[in-house]
Design a protein around this motif. Structure first.
Motif, short mmCIF file in Angstrom:
data_model
loop_
_atom_site.label_atom_id
_atom_site.label_comp_id
_atom_site.label_asym_id
_atom_site.label_seq_id
_atom_site.Cartn_x
_atom_site.Cartn_y
_atom_site.Cartn_z
N UNK A 13 30.25 36.45 6.77
CA UNK A 13 29.42 35.63 7.65
C UNK A 13 29.68 34.14 7.42
N UNK A 14 29.85 33.76 6.18
CA UNK A 14 30.13 32.35 5.86
C UNK A 14 31.46 31.91 6.47
N UNK A 15 32.48 32.75 6.41
CA UNK A 15 33.77 32.40 6.99
C UNK A 15 33.68 32.26 8.51
N UNK A 16 32.90 33.12 9.16
CA UNK A 16 32.70 32.99 10.60
C UNK A 16 32.03 31.66 10.94
N UNK A 17 31.04 31.29 10.17
CA UNK A 17 30.35 30.02 10.39
C UNK A 17 31.31 28.84 10.21
N UNK A 18 32.15 28.91 9.18
CA UNK A 18 33.12 27.84 8.93
C UNK A 18 34.10 27.73 10.09
N UNK A 19 34.64 28.85 10.58
CA UNK A 19 35.59 28.83 11.68
C UNK A 19 34.96 28.30 12.96
N UNK A 20 33.75 28.74 13.26
CA UNK A 20 33.07 28.27 14.47
C UNK A 20 32.80 26.78 14.37
N UNK A 21 32.36 26.30 13.21
CA UNK A 21 32.10 24.87 13.04
C UNK A 21 33.39 24.07 13.18
N UNK A 22 34.49 24.56 12.64
CA UNK A 22 35.78 23.87 12.74
C UNK A 22 36.24 23.78 14.18
N UNK A 23 36.16 24.88 14.91
CA UNK A 23 36.57 24.88 16.32
C UNK A 23 35.67 23.97 17.14
N UNK A 24 34.37 24.01 16.89
CA UNK A 24 33.44 23.14 17.62
C UNK A 24 33.74 21.68 17.32
N UNK A 25 34.06 21.36 16.09
CA UNK A 25 34.37 19.98 15.70
C UNK A 25 35.64 19.50 16.42
N UNK A 26 36.64 20.35 16.53
CA UNK A 26 37.89 19.98 17.18
C UNK A 26 37.68 19.70 18.66
N UNK A 27 36.90 20.55 19.33
CA UNK A 27 36.76 20.42 20.78
C UNK A 27 35.64 19.50 21.23
#
Length: 78
Positions: A13-27
């Motif tokens: 779950x933590x890795x999913x949150x990290x990936x979603x936050x990273x993608x949101x930050x990029x876009x």
């Protein structure tokens, strides 16, 4: 999917949150990050700022403004 003793595994779950936050930050990050890019000032803006600070006199301001307006690209084409 493997369940360990009935637990889902919090790290997944933590890795999913990290990936979603990273993608949101990029876009969704704004293109102009404050203090990262300096705004380009044109010479007239610099002249106005110097006059407002009292670095130059009104006569110097008027003379410089006249010179800058005479050299502006819109006046060169006429």
């Amino acid at each position: 999917m493997h369940y360990y003793d009935g637990n889902f595994g919090g790290m997944h779950l933590i890795w999913w949150i990290i990936w979603i936050a990273l993608i949101a930050w990029i876009f969704f990050i704004p293109a102009d990050i404050p203090y990262q890019k300096s705004k380009k000032e044109n010479p007239l803006d610099i002249l106005k700022r110097r006059f407002a600070k009292g670095e130059i006199t009104k006569e110097d301001y008027e003379k410089s403004k006249k010179i800058l307006n005479a050299d502006s690209p819109k006046n060169l084409n006429t």
